[in-house]
Design a protein around this motif. Structure first.
Motif, PDB file in Angstrom:
ATOM      1  N   VAL A 683       0.858  -1.187   0.000  1.00 32.35           N
ATOM      2  CA  VAL A 683       0.000   0.000   0.000  1.00 32.35           C
ATOM      3  C   VAL A 683       0.889   1.231   0.000  1.00 32.35           C
ATOM      4  O   VAL A 683       1.828   1.335   0.823  1.00 32.35           O
ATOM      5  N   GLU A 684       0.641   2.184  -0.924  1.00 31.07           N
ATOM      6  CA  GLU A 684       1.389   3.434  -0.926  1.00 31.07           C
ATOM      7  C   GLU A 684       0.771   4.394   0.091  1.00 31.07           C
ATOM      8  O   GLU A 684      -0.462   4.552   0.135  1.00 31.07           O
ATOM      9  N   ILE A 685       1.651   5.016   0.858  1.00 34.31           N
ATOM     10  CA  ILE A 685       1.169   5.899   1.916  1.00 34.31           C
ATOM     11  C   ILE A 685       1.874   7.246   1.827  1.00 34.31           C
ATOM     12  O   ILE A 685       2.938   7.378   1.183  1.00 34.31           O
ATOM     13  N   GLU A 686       1.283   8.218   2.439  1.00 29.74           N
ATOM     14  CA  GLU A 686       1.910   9.522   2.635  1.00 29.74           C
ATOM     15  C   GLU A 686       2.001   9.734   4.133  1.00 29.74           C
ATOM     16  O   GLU A 686       0.998   9.602   4.836  1.00 29.74           O
ATOM     17  N   GLY A 687       3.092  10.038   4.604  1.00 33.86           N
ATOM     18  CA  GLY A 687       3.274  10.213   6.025  1.00 33.86           C
ATOM     19  C   GLY A 687       3.910   8.979   6.637  1.00 33.86           C
ATOM     20  O   GLY A 687       4.444   8.092   5.971  1.00 33.86           O
ATOM     21  N   SER A 688       3.808   8.861   7.948  1.00 30.81           N
ATOM     22  CA  SER A 688       4.480   7.790   8.678  1.00 30.81           C
ATOM     23  C   SER A 688       3.751   6.460   8.519  1.00 30.81           C
ATOM     24  O   SER A 688       2.545   6.399   8.300  1.00 30.81           O
ATOM     25  N   ALA A 689       4.538   5.367   8.682  1.00 30.96           N
ATOM     26  CA  ALA A 689       3.975   4.021   8.640  1.00 30.96           C
ATOM     27  C   ALA A 689       3.036   3.797   9.821  1.00 30.96           C
ATOM     28  O   ALA A 689       2.025   3.090   9.721  1.00 30.96           O
ATOM     29  N   GLU A 690       3.359   4.383  10.987  1.00 31.61           N
ATOM     30  CA  GLU A 690       2.516   4.205  12.170  1.00 31.61           C
ATOM     31  C   GLU A 690       1.118   4.742  11.908  1.00 31.61           C
ATOM     32  O   GLU A 690       0.110   4.112  12.235  1.00 31.61           O
ATOM     33  N   GLU A 691       1.061   5.932  11.307  1.00 32.95           N
ATOM     34  CA  GLU A 691      -0.242   6.520  11.023  1.00 32.95           C
ATOM     35  C   GLU A 691      -0.979   5.733   9.945  1.00 32.95           C
ATOM     36  O   GLU A 691      -2.188   5.535   9.987  1.00 32.95           O
ATOM     37  N   VAL A 779       9.573  15.097   3.142  1.00 31.00           N
ATOM     38  CA  VAL A 779       9.398  15.871   4.361  1.00 31.00           C
ATOM     39  C   VAL A 779       7.911  16.056   4.573  1.00 31.00           C
ATOM     40  O   VAL A 779       7.223  16.644   3.707  1.00 31.00           O
ATOM     41  N   ASP A 780       7.431  15.552   5.737  1.00 29.98           N
ATOM     42  CA  ASP A 780       6.006  15.634   6.070  1.00 29.98           C
ATOM     43  C   ASP A 780       5.142  15.138   4.923  1.00 29.98           C
ATOM     44  O   ASP A 780       4.098  15.703   4.563  1.00 29.98           O
ATOM     45  N   GLY A 781       5.656  14.087   4.261  1.00 32.94           N
ATOM     46  CA  GLY A 781       4.866  13.421   3.228  1.00 32.94           C
ATOM     47  C   GLY A 781       5.034  14.001   1.856  1.00 32.94           C
ATOM     48  O   GLY A 781       4.393  13.525   0.912  1.00 32.94           O
ATOM     49  N   LYS A 782       5.882  15.029   1.694  1.00 30.11           N
ATOM     50  CA  LYS A 782       6.076  15.634   0.379  1.00 30.11           C
ATOM     51  C   LYS A 782       7.539  15.549  -0.017  1.00 30.11           C
ATOM     52  O   LYS A 782       8.432  15.701   0.817  1.00 30.11           O
ATOM     53  N   LYS A 783       7.738  15.314  -1.299  1.00 23.49           N
ATOM     54  CA  LYS A 783       9.106  15.243  -1.821  1.00 23.49           C
ATOM     55  C   LYS A 783       9.706  16.646  -1.794  1.00 23.49           C
ATOM     56  O   LYS A 783       9.163  17.593  -2.377  1.00 23.49           O
ATOM     57  N   THR A 784      10.867  16.807  -1.082  1.00 20.67           N
ATOM     58  CA  THR A 784      11.412  18.149  -0.822  1.00 20.67           C
ATOM     59  C   THR A 784      12.936  18.120  -0.962  1.00 20.67           C
ATOM     60  O   THR A 784      13.579  17.144  -0.521  1.00 20.67           O
ATOM     61  N   ALA A 785      13.477  19.213  -1.540  1.00 17.47           N
ATOM     62  CA  ALA A 785      14.924  19.348  -1.637  1.00 17.47           C
ATOM     63  C   ALA A 785      15.417  20.102  -0.413  1.00 17.47           C
ATOM     64  O   ALA A 785      14.881  21.153  -0.062  1.00 17.47           O
ATOM     65  N   ILE A 786      16.384  19.566   0.267  1.00 13.31           N
ATOM     66  CA  ILE A 786      16.958  20.200   1.458  1.00 13.31           C
ATOM     67  C   ILE A 786      18.309  20.787   1.048  1.00 13.31           C
ATOM     68  O   ILE A 786      19.168  20.107   0.485  1.00 13.31           O
ATOM     69  N   LYS A 787      18.481  22.107   1.386  1.00 10.92           N
ATOM     70  CA  LYS A 787      19.706  22.831   1.009  1.00 10.92           C
ATOM     71  C   LYS A 787      20.651  22.894   2.189  1.00 10.92           C
ATOM     72  O   LYS A 787      20.244  22.957   3.334  1.00 10.92           O
TER      73      LYS A 787
END
Length: 787
Positions: A683-691, A779-787
């Motif tokens: 199952v594809e999820i957004e966010g943590s596995a626990e949630e 990051v928080d379920g969204k694909k994000t670039a960290i600088k």
């Protein structure tokens, strides 16, 4: 004494109109006497009483008559007067017999050689008299000499060869083969004649031999002489009676010429009395009569009750051929003992009977029935009073019925001893009847599978361990169980199987039947509600405590239909399993036990030539019980008595416990591709596995199955544990759901200092703690670039 006037002739032998007697009155017209000899004499010598033969002689040296008719006793009728005589100095014994007299001698001048005589033959006779009575006068005035009375009963035939049978002068007597000669029957030596043979089993059954001594001086006397029986049980075929004015078997040289014997009123006596009488009480214990027994005391009482099964009445009859009949009148408590002489005849001789009575106390009432928890300990015809049961006592399931409406029944249960005592009494009766049932309190451990459900375990004659059939049936007609069709061992799908057959018992068709409970046989009508299988909790071997909550059962079966009682009936076998609470549950079911039913499942088995697997699903009622039992039954027809000669084969009966999911959802929607037998999902999820794991839902397939879940990183394990897992470690299924982070196309950016305050995961789903390095993350379920 009244004379017996009516006589008849049968084959030349005369008996009275009552076949039990002889013509002993001598009152009828006397007939011509033609003395027998071996040369075929036809000359008459005087007369003789009808049916009797006198020793009158007609010889080569002259004729002599030894008998004449004289006035009978009391001046009425006739009597037979016998008197010794002689011819030319040769002494002639006077005797009268039912047989045939004979005399032989060879006279040579003044010398007599080979002198002999006696009687052969007699009358056909089948009774067994006890004595012979007669009146007589004896004249011994010409010299001291004993007269003789002889009588004997026998069966079979004796034959003596070469017996001389006539008197001749200067010649040899003619010899004959003589049948039933007196001395042969009485086992005495003979002066003449050859070899003696007898038919197989020939026996002298009884005899009388008595001497009459002295003289009666012209007065009548009477005598009664008992027969002496060699065998009281032997059959009687023939009879002879001899009255002799001399010593019949004595030396003929001692015969006194002129001495006489007069005979009248000869009759047989048949005793019809007892010489001893005793009785027991209703438990078989000896009790005393109110007065000592005496033959002529006819009525007695005892301080005891009579029981048709246990009371024993002993007696000794006086008459050898007497018949004793007993009858008990329950309304009066009187036992009548009727003793009928061997000469009894309801029409011709009804007085030959003596009646004795014993009056008993009114018996205490009994229990006509006793049922505990469905087990019928006492049924009609069962007189036992003490029982043992291996199981438990249920005071709220005690039922009984007494034989009297006035009876008082008290029931007491000793819990420590496990003993139920019922006392049945009534005012005015003897001691009460006491019944006991001892309960051993044994129980089996609850199970998840039916023991021996693969039918491998057999005893010598029946299925063992877990199953019962007619051999252990209870109920009123349990004594007829041996007639019923028993399970048979056959070759099964694997190892042994079992075969049930229906059978025509003439009174009804009987289904083949086996059960984990007990069969109750309450009626000869197969369809009667008194016939059923039930859970017998009083017997550890006739109930099945149960721990599980099965979902179905499987059984391999094949069925061969027989003949239906009614044309058009569909024939099929059936297996039915009922789970119920703490009650004596029945199959067929009773509506009043509906609240005790927890679940049931059944399969109907049509005509099937090959082994076929059938599955029955359990249906649960919603009722619950802290204590559960399983009642399994198999029968050749679900309708009792509907057919005969059916054949139902069974093997590998198994209870099935489901341990599966019947649905699997994520966030309320069924996971794509779900199937109960598919174990792995993503199952594809957004966010943590626990949630995400909290959004996983499921439905369990299995009434008693339980589920546990374990989240390991991004994998959720769903463990479905079957209800029988404690006994079956394979009753377990694990479904795995992989929680995969969903990848988004738009990429935001964020500084590393800011990212450390958010939930940051690598693209592989690994959470990053602290300040992440530069790169692309979720990051928080969204694909994000960290600088």
């Amino acid at each position: 004494m009244k004379k017996i006037l009516s006589v008849f002739m049968l084959g030349g032998v005369a008996l009275s109109a009552n076949a039990q007697q002889i013509n002993g009155g001598f009152d009828a017209e006397w007939v011509k006497c033609v003395p027998w000899d071996s040369k075929g004499n036809t000359s008459v010598s005087g007369t003789e009483p009808e049916g009797w033969h006198a020793s009158n002689v007609n010889t080569a040296i002259g004729k002599k008559q030894i008998i004449d008719a004289v006035e009978g006793k009391d001046g009425t009728g006739k009597a037979a007067h016998l008197y010794n005589t002689s011819i030319a100095g040769n002494k002639i014994p006077a005797y009268l017999t039912l047989g045939t007299p004979f005399a032989t001698a060879e006279v040579r001048g003044i010398t007599v050689k080979n002198s002999d005589g006696g009687t052969f033959g007699g009358s056909s006779f089948t009774f067994r008299p006890d004595a012979m009575r007669f009146d007589y006068k004896r004249d011994n005035s010409n010299g001291d000499e004993n007269a003789t009375v002889i009588a004997y009963l026998w069966n079979g035939t004796w034959t003596q060869k070469d017996v001389p049978g006539n008197t001749v002068v200067w010649a040899s007597a003619k010899k004959v083969d003589m049948q039933d000669r007196d001395r042969n029957i009485l086992d005495m030596a003979t002066a003449t004649g050859g070899e003696v043979t007898s038919t197989e089993g020939a026996k002298c059954v009884a005899k009388i031999e008595k001497s009459i001594e002295g003289s009666t001086n012209g007065e009548w006397a009477s005598d009664t002489i008992n027969f002496v029986y060699a065998d009281k049980n032997a059959s009687v075929e023939k009879l002879n009676v001899i009255f002799s004015a001399t010593d019949y078997f004595g030396d003929r040289n001692n015969i006194v010429d002129g001495n006489s014997l007069t005979i009248d009123n000869v009759e047989f006596v048949y005793y019809h009395a007892l010489t001893a009488l005793s009785t027991t009480d209703s438990e078989g214990n000896a009790v005393e009569l109110n007065e000592p027994f005496a033959t002529d005391r006819y009525n007695y009482t005892v301080n005891a009750a009579y029981d048709v099964y246990k009371t024993k009445v002993a007696y000794t009859k006086k008459g050898v051929g007497a018949k004793v009949e007993q009858s008990y009148d329950e309304s009066t408590c009187v036992l009548t003992v009727s003793v009928k002489g061997d000469d009894y005849d309801a029409e011709t001789n009804p007085s030959s009977v003596t009646t004795y009575t014993i009056k008993y106390k009114k018996p205490a009432p009994t229990l006509n029935s006793l049922v505990v928890a469905g087990h019928e300990f006492i049924a009609a015809g069962n007189d036992s009073k003490n029982f043992t049961a291996t199981g438990n006592y249920y005071d709220d399931e005690l039922q009984y019925a007494a034989s009297s409406e006035a009876a008082h029944v008290s029931a007491d249960y000793d819990k420590a001893a496990g003993k139920l005592t019922l006392t049945v009494e009534e005012e005015g009766t003897v001691a009460p009847n006491v019944y006991t049932v001892t309960f051993e309190g044994k129980e089996k451990e609850p199970v998840y599978q039916i023991p021996n459900s693969d039918f491998e375990n057999w005893g010598e004659t029946a299925l063992a361990e877990g199953w019962n059939s007619f051999e252990s049936a209870a109920g009123t007609f349990a004594s007829f169980a041996s007639m019923s069709p028993m399970p048979e061992k056959i070759e099964g799908v694997e190892g042994n199987g079992v075969r049930l057959k229906s059978k025509d018992l003439w009174v009804a068709y009987a289904n083949g039947n086996m059960t984990t409970g007990r069969i109750n046989m309450g009626s000869t009508n197969a369809a009667d509600a008194a016939n059923y299988n039930f859970t017998d909790r009083t017997d550890v071997n006739a109930n099945l405590p149960f721990a599980g909550e099965p979902d179905a059962f499987e059984v391999y079966a094949r069925f061969t239909p027989g003949t239906a009682k009614e044309e058009g009936t569909e024939l099929q076998g059936r297996v039915q399993i009922i789970m119920h609470g703490d009650a004596a549950y029945h199959d067929p079911e009773l509506s009043e036990l509906g609240a005790d039913k927890i679940a049931s499942a059944s399969v109907l088995i049509p005509a099937t030539a090959e082994w076929t697997k059938f599955t029955g699903e359990f249906s649960y009622t919603g009722n619950e019980s802290d204590k559960r039992y399983l009642l399994a039954s198999a029968t050749t027809n679900p309708v009792p008595g509907a057919s005969k000669d059916d054949q139902l084969d069974l093997d590998n009966l198994k209870l099935v416990y489901y341990h599966a999911l019947k649905n699997l959802t994520f966030d309320g929607a069924q996971i794509e591709g779900f199937s109960s037998d598919k174990l792995n999902y993503t199952v594809e999820i957004e966010g943590s596995a626990e949630e995400a794991a909290k959004k996983i839902g499921y439905e369990v397939k299995g009434k008693g199955a339980i589920v546990t879940t374990v989240l390991n990183d991004n994998e959720l394990a769903i463990n479905v544990i079957g209800n029988d897992y404690l006994e079956n470690e394979n009753s377990f299924t694990t479904y795995t759901v992989t929680l995969k982070q969903k990848v988004v196309d738009a990429i935001d950016s964020i500084s590393a200092d800011n990212a450390k305050n958010h939930k940051v995961y690598t693209l592989g789903g690994v959470r990053v703690s602290g300040k992440p390095a530069a790169g692309v993350y979720v990051v928080d379920g969204k694909k994000t670039a960290i600088k």
